[in-house]
Scaffold this motif. Structure first.
Motif, PDB file in Angstrom:
ATOM      1  N   LEU A   6       0.488  -1.516   0.044  1.00 48.59           N
ATOM      2  CA  LEU A   6       0.100   0.440   0.026  1.00 48.59           C
ATOM      3  C   LEU A   6       1.304   1.738  -0.200  1.00 48.59           C
ATOM      4  O   LEU A   6       0.628   2.496  -0.887  1.00 48.59           O
ATOM      5  CB  LEU A   6      -1.013  -0.038   0.930  1.00 48.59           C
ATOM      6  CG  LEU A   6      -2.229  -1.216   1.655  1.00 48.59           C
ATOM      7  CD1 LEU A   6      -3.215  -1.061   2.509  1.00 48.59           C
ATOM      8  CD2 LEU A   6      -3.014  -0.612  -0.028  1.00 48.59           C
ATOM      9  N   THR A  10       0.976   3.836  -2.890  1.00 49.50           N
ATOM     10  CA  THR A  10       0.921   5.204  -2.205  1.00 49.50           C
ATOM     11  C   THR A  10       1.376   6.415  -3.182  1.00 49.50           C
ATOM     12  O   THR A  10       1.021   6.861  -4.171  1.00 49.50           O
ATOM     13  CB  THR A  10       0.647   5.814  -1.496  1.00 49.50           C
ATOM     14  OG1 THR A  10      -0.507   4.807  -0.679  1.00 49.50           O
ATOM     15  CG2 THR A  10       0.831   7.271  -0.908  1.00 49.50           C
ATOM     16  N   THR A  72      -0.012   5.864   8.792  1.00 50.43           N
ATOM     17  CA  THR A  72      -1.298   5.368   8.195  1.00 50.43           C
ATOM     18  C   THR A  72      -2.615   6.717   8.948  1.00 50.43           C
ATOM     19  O   THR A  72      -3.051   6.832   7.549  1.00 50.43           O
ATOM     20  CB  THR A  72      -1.543   4.318   8.152  1.00 50.43           C
ATOM     21  OG1 THR A  72      -1.687   3.733  10.348  1.00 50.43           O
ATOM     22  CG2 THR A  72      -0.101   3.349   8.308  1.00 50.43           C
ATOM     23  N   ARG A  75      -1.872   9.526   7.042  1.00 46.78           N
ATOM     24  CA  ARG A  75      -2.876   8.795   5.583  1.00 46.78           C
ATOM     25  C   ARG A  75      -3.815   8.569   5.655  1.00 46.78           C
ATOM     26  O   ARG A  75      -4.783  10.237   4.483  1.00 46.78           O
ATOM     27  CB  ARG A  75      -1.835   7.986   5.418  1.00 46.78           C
ATOM     28  CG  ARG A  75      -2.085   7.174   3.853  1.00 46.78           C
ATOM     29  CD  ARG A  75      -1.598   7.958   3.049  1.00 46.78           C
ATOM     30  NE  ARG A  75      -3.263   8.003   1.485  1.00 46.78           N
ATOM     31  CZ  ARG A  75      -3.083   7.160   0.573  1.00 46.78           C
ATOM     32  NH1 ARG A  75      -1.472   6.705   0.211  1.00 46.78           N
ATOM     33  NH2 ARG A  75      -3.654   6.718  -0.446  1.00 46.78           N
ATOM     34  N   TRP A 105      -9.326   4.406  -0.317  1.00 51.82           N
ATOM     35  CA  TRP A 105      -8.034   4.409   0.795  1.00 51.82           C
ATOM     36  C   TRP A 105      -7.301   4.577   1.792  1.00 51.82           C
ATOM     37  O   TRP A 105      -6.725   4.526   2.868  1.00 51.82           O
ATOM     38  CB  TRP A 105      -6.729   5.007  -0.540  1.00 51.82           C
ATOM     39  CG  TRP A 105      -6.509   4.417  -2.124  1.00 51.82           C
ATOM     40  CD1 TRP A 105      -7.082   4.683  -3.450  1.00 51.82           C
ATOM     41  CD2 TRP A 105      -5.130   3.526  -2.103  1.00 51.82           C
ATOM     42  NE1 TRP A 105      -6.456   3.934  -3.561  1.00 51.82           N
ATOM     43  CE2 TRP A 105      -5.092   3.423  -3.208  1.00 51.82           C
ATOM     44  CE3 TRP A 105      -4.677   3.316  -0.917  1.00 51.82           C
ATOM     45  CZ2 TRP A 105      -4.486   2.657  -3.849  1.00 51.82           C
ATOM     46  CZ3 TRP A 105      -3.814   2.448  -1.005  1.00 51.82           C
ATOM     47  CH2 TRP A 105      -3.167   1.926  -2.873  1.00 51.82           C
ATOM     48  N   CYS A 109      -5.617   1.701   3.405  1.00 50.27           N
ATOM     49  CA  CYS A 109      -4.207   1.870   4.564  1.00 50.27           C
ATOM     50  C   CYS A 109      -4.056   1.432   5.801  1.00 50.27           C
ATOM     51  O   CYS A 109      -2.944   1.276   6.055  1.00 50.27           O
ATOM     52  CB  CYS A 109      -3.880   3.086   3.994  1.00 50.27           C
ATOM     53  SG  CYS A 109      -3.247   3.076   2.115  1.00 50.27           S
TER      54      CYS A 109
END
Length: 132
Positions: A6, A10, A72, A75, A105, A109
């Protein structure tokens, strides 16, 4: 392995939209009639891409679970923010398609960083990033 995949996806996608902003502008309906991305749109897409390259690289380089979880979370927050903005600004089917893709996403993620579905860090969780 999923965390690494992942993160790599990205970085690769983000580098692609930095190089070719029209690849994000077109699905959003923000491209000009000739198919190019207007310079102001391209600038903002490149800013999003640069941010996501930094976050994806940090995900790739995370040395421990706590770092991976922090990155994350960043993210996911970025993706949910983008989804809200795209959802508010775009119209018609594009709104749901683009906002839904970006939000997915944001959900996907963080999954490898929280393998048992809980937020607190435990010693057993450290195995989730050692498979790189």
């Amino acid at each position: 392995m999923l965390a690494w995949a992942l993160a790599a996806a990205t970085v690769l996608y983000s580098a692609a939209i930095v190089a070719r902003p029209v690849w994000l502008a077109k699905p959003c309906g923000l491209a000009d009639i000739d198919g190019s991305a207007p310079s102001s749109t391209a600038l903002l897409i490149r800013a999003i891409g640069t941010r996501d390259i930094a976050i994806g690289t940090a995900m790739l380089l995370a040395a421990d679970v706590q770092t991976l979880r922090t990155v994350t979370a960043c993210r996911a927050a970025s993706d949910f923010g983008d989804a809200a903005l795209f959802g508010a600004a775009l119209s018609g089917a594009r709104r749901w398609k683009v906002a839904g893709f970006v939000a997915s996403w944001g959900v996907l993620c963080p999954l490898p960083a929280f393998p048992d579905g809980t937020a607190p860090l435990t010693r057993a969780d450290s195995d989730c990033i050692d498979e790189r």
